[in-house]
Motif scaffolding. Sequence first.
Motif, short mmCIF file in Angstrom:
data_model
loop_
_atom_site.label_atom_id
_atom_site.label_comp_id
_atom_site.label_asym_id
_atom_site.label_seq_id
_atom_site.Cartn_x
_atom_site.Cartn_y
_atom_site.Cartn_z
N ALA A 142 0.81 -1.21 0.00
CA ALA A 142 0.00 0.00 0.00
C ALA A 142 0.85 1.27 0.00
CB ALA A 142 -0.92 0.00 1.22
N LEU A 143 2.16 1.13 0.18
CA LEU A 143 3.05 2.30 0.17
C LEU A 143 3.07 2.90 -1.24
CD1 LEU A 143 6.06 0.83 2.19
CD2 LEU A 143 4.46 2.59 2.98
N PRO A 144 3.46 4.19 -1.35
CA PRO A 144 3.58 4.78 -2.69
C PRO A 144 4.49 3.90 -3.55
CG PRO A 144 3.91 6.45 -1.01
CD PRO A 144 3.81 5.13 -0.29
N ALA A 145 4.14 3.67 -4.77
CA ALA A 145 4.91 2.83 -5.71
C ALA A 145 4.78 1.34 -5.44
CB ALA A 145 6.40 3.20 -5.73
N GLY A 146 4.13 0.99 -4.33
CA GLY A 146 3.99 -0.43 -3.98
C GLY A 146 3.27 -1.23 -5.05
N ARG A 147 2.17 -0.68 -5.53
CA ARG A 147 1.38 -1.43 -6.52
C ARG A 147 2.09 -1.54 -7.85
NH1 ARG A 147 -4.62 -2.02 -5.51
NH2 ARG A 147 -4.62 -1.75 -3.27
#
Length: 180
Positions: A142-147
């Motif tokens: 769910a962190l930025p760039a995670g997906r």
Amino acid sequence: MNILVAYSTKYGATKGLAEHIAGQLRAAGHLATVQPVNAAGELAGYDAYLIGSAVYIGHWQKEATAFVRHNRVTLARKPVWLFSSGPLGTDAVNAEGNDVRAAAGPKELAELMGAVNAREHRVFFGVLDPDKLGFRDRTIRALPAGRALLPEGDFRDWPEIDAWAGHIAQALANVPASVG
Ligand SMILES: Cc1cc2nc3c(=O)[nH]c(=O)nc-3n(C[C@H](O)[C@H](O)[C@H](O)COP(=O)(O)O)c2cc1C
């Protein structure tokens, strides 16, 4: 040849790889046993070892690293191959222009290869099913760039996996069976 395929998995992708590789080795006329690293039992009776782990945040699962370190003397007496189940997605090259498979090798790879005098290490694309993720992995994703870094899907390339298993089956066809 009597071959052990030992694996460490969190969500099943690496188990699937290990079982498929063992099936290919059997189809080529070898005996192949598939076990989680923690249930591998007595190792000395095998003629060769394939050891694989999922990669999380740049590392093999701790139990897989511990398995190699702990059993390095026994394992090093026979041919050993290592494999990692890691990158996700369909791009062979990342945003920085680096080969995705090469970049996915675990940080401890050189140490593990050296410890057992491994013949080769291979990285295979893996699987991510968001519904299976535990709390910690869900939070990381769910962190930025995670997906973007961890896209959903089954990216295992079965023809590539078959080819590697076939290459090992062939290499072991030329190794005399040991007496233990
Ligand atoms: C939180 C998280 C972190 C991950 N980190 C990496 C990584 O650093 N390198 C990599 O190649 N793959 C990484 N992956 C992808 C997994 O290695 C891949 O999904 C693998 O096939 C999972 O195998 P398993 O189902 O056997 O545990 C990560 C996946 C998650 C969910």
